[in-house]
Write an enzyme that holds these catalytic residues in place. Sequence first.
Site, PDB file in Angstrom:
ATOM      1  N   LEU A   1       0.847  -1.203   0.000  1.00  0.00           N
ATOM      2  CA  LEU A   1       0.000   0.000   0.000  1.00  0.00           C
ATOM      3  C   LEU A   1       0.883   1.254   0.000  1.00  0.00           C
ATOM      4  O   LEU A   1       0.730   2.142  -0.833  1.00  0.00           O
ATOM      5  CB  LEU A   1      -0.925  -0.030   1.233  1.00  0.00           C
ATOM      6  CG  LEU A   1      -1.776   1.208   1.498  1.00  0.00           C
ATOM      7  CD1 LEU A   1      -2.743   1.476   0.356  1.00  0.00           C
ATOM      8  CD2 LEU A   1      -2.579   1.040   2.806  1.00  0.00           C
ATOM      9  N   THR A   2       1.848   1.294   0.943  1.00  0.00           N
ATOM     10  CA  THR A   2       2.679   2.483   1.157  1.00  0.00           C
ATOM     11  C   THR A   2       3.494   2.868  -0.076  1.00  0.00           C
ATOM     12  O   THR A   2       3.977   2.016  -0.809  1.00  0.00           O
ATOM     13  CB  THR A   2       3.638   2.221   2.337  1.00  0.00           C
ATOM     14  OG1 THR A   2       2.859   1.934   3.490  1.00  0.00           O
ATOM     15  CG2 THR A   2       4.532   3.417   2.626  1.00  0.00           C
ATOM     16  N   GLU A   3       3.619   4.172  -0.281  1.00  0.00           N
ATOM     17  CA  GLU A   3       4.463   4.712  -1.358  1.00  0.00           C
ATOM     18  C   GLU A   3       5.321   5.829  -0.777  1.00  0.00           C
ATOM     19  O   GLU A   3       5.035   6.327   0.313  1.00  0.00           O
ATOM     20  CB  GLU A   3       3.582   5.263  -2.486  1.00  0.00           C
ATOM     21  CG  GLU A   3       2.775   4.183  -3.179  1.00  0.00           C
ATOM     22  CD  GLU A   3       1.979   4.723  -4.361  1.00  0.00           C
ATOM     23  OE1 GLU A   3       2.188   5.903  -4.741  1.00  0.00           O
ATOM     24  OE2 GLU A   3       1.164   3.959  -4.893  1.00  0.00           O
ATOM     25  N   PRO A   4       6.340   6.266  -1.541  1.00  0.00           N
ATOM     26  CA  PRO A   4       7.207   7.336  -1.029  1.00  0.00           C
ATOM     27  C   PRO A   4       6.408   8.557  -0.561  1.00  0.00           C
ATOM     28  O   PRO A   4       6.749   9.179   0.438  1.00  0.00           O
ATOM     29  CB  PRO A   4       8.089   7.671  -2.227  1.00  0.00           C
ATOM     30  CG  PRO A   4       8.143   6.412  -3.035  1.00  0.00           C
ATOM     31  CD  PRO A   4       6.816   5.740  -2.837  1.00  0.00           C
ATOM     32  N   SER A   7       1.167   7.635   6.082  1.00  0.00           N
ATOM     33  CA  SER A   7      -0.052   7.776   6.882  1.00  0.00           C
ATOM     34  C   SER A   7      -1.203   8.273   6.007  1.00  0.00           C
ATOM     35  O   SER A   7      -2.357   7.891   6.194  1.00  0.00           O
ATOM     36  CB  SER A   7       0.189   8.767   8.025  1.00  0.00           C
ATOM     37  OG  SER A   7       1.060   8.198   8.970  1.00  0.00           O
ATOM     38  N   ILE A  60       7.941  -2.409   1.625  1.00  0.00           N
ATOM     39  CA  ILE A  60       7.031  -3.548   1.612  1.00  0.00           C
ATOM     40  C   ILE A  60       7.720  -4.769   2.240  1.00  0.00           C
ATOM     41  O   ILE A  60       8.775  -5.199   1.785  1.00  0.00           O
ATOM     42  CB  ILE A  60       6.578  -3.869   0.169  1.00  0.00           C
ATOM     43  CG1 ILE A  60       5.967  -2.621  -0.479  1.00  0.00           C
ATOM     44  CG2 ILE A  60       5.600  -5.049   0.176  1.00  0.00           C
ATOM     45  CD1 ILE A  60       4.863  -1.924   0.308  1.00  0.00           C
ATOM     46  N   ARG A 113      -4.228  -5.914  12.139  1.00  0.00           N
ATOM     47  CA  ARG A 113      -3.741  -5.142  13.294  1.00  0.00           C
ATOM     48  C   ARG A 113      -3.741  -5.913  14.609  1.00  0.00           C
ATOM     49  O   ARG A 113      -2.769  -5.818  15.365  1.00  0.00           O
ATOM     50  CB  ARG A 113      -4.519  -3.829  13.403  1.00  0.00           C
ATOM     51  CG  ARG A 113      -3.954  -2.808  12.442  1.00  0.00           C
ATOM     52  CD  ARG A 113      -4.746  -1.535  12.367  1.00  0.00           C
ATOM     53  NE  ARG A 113      -4.119  -0.660  11.373  1.00  0.00           N
ATOM     54  CZ  ARG A 113      -4.761   0.248  10.660  1.00  0.00           C
ATOM     55  NH1 ARG A 113      -6.052   0.428  10.837  1.00  0.00           N
ATOM     56  NH2 ARG A 113      -4.111   0.987   9.789  1.00  0.00           N
ATOM     57  N   GLU A 161       1.942  -0.858   9.787  1.00  0.00           N
ATOM     58  CA  GLU A 161       0.494  -1.110   9.712  1.00  0.00           C
ATOM     59  C   GLU A 161      -0.294   0.048  10.321  1.00  0.00           C
ATOM     60  O   GLU A 161      -1.289  -0.147  11.002  1.00  0.00           O
ATOM     61  CB  GLU A 161       0.144  -2.459  10.342  1.00  0.00           C
ATOM     62  CG  GLU A 161       0.815  -3.582   9.574  1.00  0.00           C
ATOM     63  CD  GLU A 161       0.163  -4.941   9.729  1.00  0.00           C
ATOM     64  OE1 GLU A 161      -1.001  -5.000  10.134  1.00  0.00           O
ATOM     65  OE2 GLU A 161       0.831  -5.936   9.416  1.00  0.00           O
ATOM     66  N   GLY A 162       0.165   1.257  10.050  1.00  0.00           N
ATOM     67  CA  GLY A 162      -0.457   2.461  10.585  1.00  0.00           C
ATOM     68  C   GLY A 162       0.227   2.873  11.868  1.00  0.00           C
ATOM     69  O   GLY A 162       0.242   2.113  12.837  1.00  0.00           O
TER      70      GLY A 162
END
Lengths: 385, 259
Positions: free
Chosen positions: A124-127, A131, A156, A242, A363-364
């Site tokens: 999910l996360t990108e540069p 958040s 990842i 979570r 994970e947040g």
Amino acid sequence: MLYPLTEEQLMIKEVARRIAEEKIIPKRAELDEKEEFPWDILKEIARADLFGIFIPEEYGGLGFGSFENSLAVEQIAWGCAGVATAFAASGLGAYPILLFGNEEQKRTYLPPIAKGEKLAAFGLTEPNAGSDAGGIQTTAIKNGDYYIINGTKQWITNAGEAEIYVIIALTDKKKGPRGASAFILEKGDLGFSFGKKEKKMGIRASTTGDLIFEDCRIPKERLLGKEGMGFIIALKTLDYARPGVGALAVGLAQAALDEAVKFARQRKQFGQPIISFQAVGHMLAEMATQIEAARALTYTICKYIDTNPKDFTKYAAMAKLFASDVAMKVTTDAVQVLGGYGYMRDYPVEKMMRDAKILQIYEGTNQIQRNIIAQILNKEYGKQK
Amino acid sequence: MKYIVCIKQVPEIEGVKINPETGTLIREGVKSIINPYDLYALEAALQMKERYGGNIILLSMGPPQAEEALREAISYGADEAILLSDRAFAGADTLATSYTLAQAIKKIGHYDIIFCGKQAIDGDTAQVGPELAQRLNLPYVTYVRKIELKENSLIVERDLDDGYQIIQITLPALLTIVKEIGEPRVPSIRGKMRAKKLQIPIWTAKDIEAKEEKIGISGSPTRVLKIFSPPLRERKEIISGSLEEQVKTLWEKIDNILK
């Protein structure tokens, strides 16, 4: 027994514990030092059937739930949080397929994940989207029977090691977050490559890296759910994952407490074991109490999830938030109890403290968890008027 | 491929004490475990099954509670188990044990490889494996640490104090296994569930057509006269004198050894 377990739950806990004791602990310092991916240990975990705990039997799993999976994660993390992260991240990659995949996708991808033949990962996360996950820029443009994916996913877990990836990309840029969709990617897809392996503070047995998509063309059957469901899929996946971070935190904190108590009973200063000094004893008492509270919260929420409630976002955030804060505090205090020894790599607690930090971030972040809880409280109390 | 693994239930060695008056083992309250070397034998069979396929049958001679050991061994991934249990088997030495096991294996019939641990940690004789091979007229290799299948034979490495031998052996064959084969795996959840439910047949002396005079105490020529703990050999020497003299003497001794 504080938490009565069924025979099957006890088996899962015992098997995971034995893997931690016999296969993980003897190797964890070396894996940490060399930043080596624990393939041998994951093979052992696979042979023991633990990768398939929460995957239904018809897809090659054991057909248990979130609680049983958490029992395994807790014990593996008791051995090493890095190994537990690699293990749990495969579950994180499996959840979106399990929850939103069609029959064919489930039949294709879940059995090898359940058997541990293939690892999964979730991207999910990108540069520019941490958040603020709504800020993702990776695109998936439909072209006949294919989607063309372009963009980069960052940090990842299991990048390059996993064979199966679920990623979130924009199918409609104009719609913002509502234009996001989820896709299944396979290692080896043309135009899908991996960036450098990150050098981390802790959980160094796990691999973290970039997923790079350059005109990566995948068949349209790889779309999970429908176009536009990307964020719903991502958020639901995180809801399920979570409490697993909570369990990981409980296992890690328990390991730190075990080391601290063992040390405090043996270490003599001023002619007596340091556990007999109130300053140390109270610290240990505090640690043990916090762990028990974190475990109670995590177990309760996992068992609640296994009743298939409609919405448990708030509780999932609470388990992750509370247990990871406890793990950070308990591992830090364990280093303090061991004093100079604790700071040395000859003892495992400094690693545990380094490992704990990521639990408050991935994970947040815990700040995001508090946001989620606060937003839900606002909504809940708003309805009550 | 069909594999047979011989399993012995033994007392956990750390807990065992010897009654100084009778010279016998005090077994009360001591936990029973699978002979650790038999777990290496099982690991060897599991590795073969993973690589070449096949079926693993466990075989154990012992009192009814030896069934626990077989159930535990099933949880590691073995397929079937047979318990040889009969009052008439009691008091067997290695000769009677190997006869009893051989009779059972003849009843099983077809097999390719029989795996035994290199020895049991209670008796420490390392005799049952080779005796069993002899009785079944099988080729055998002891102290095996590595196994490769080559057509209808095995290429095995036999562990020795100062190196190892590479031996080719035709099938069917018997191997006794050392720990260098690899640390035993952890039981699986499915294995544990199977172990719980599996029916384990119990074969008596009659079932295996064993001759009365060859089993149990009557088939055992070995008589234990006395069991004792050997005294520790004392080889210590106290060097005295001034500190300088002590260092000098010590150095001379080390120097002598080094020469």
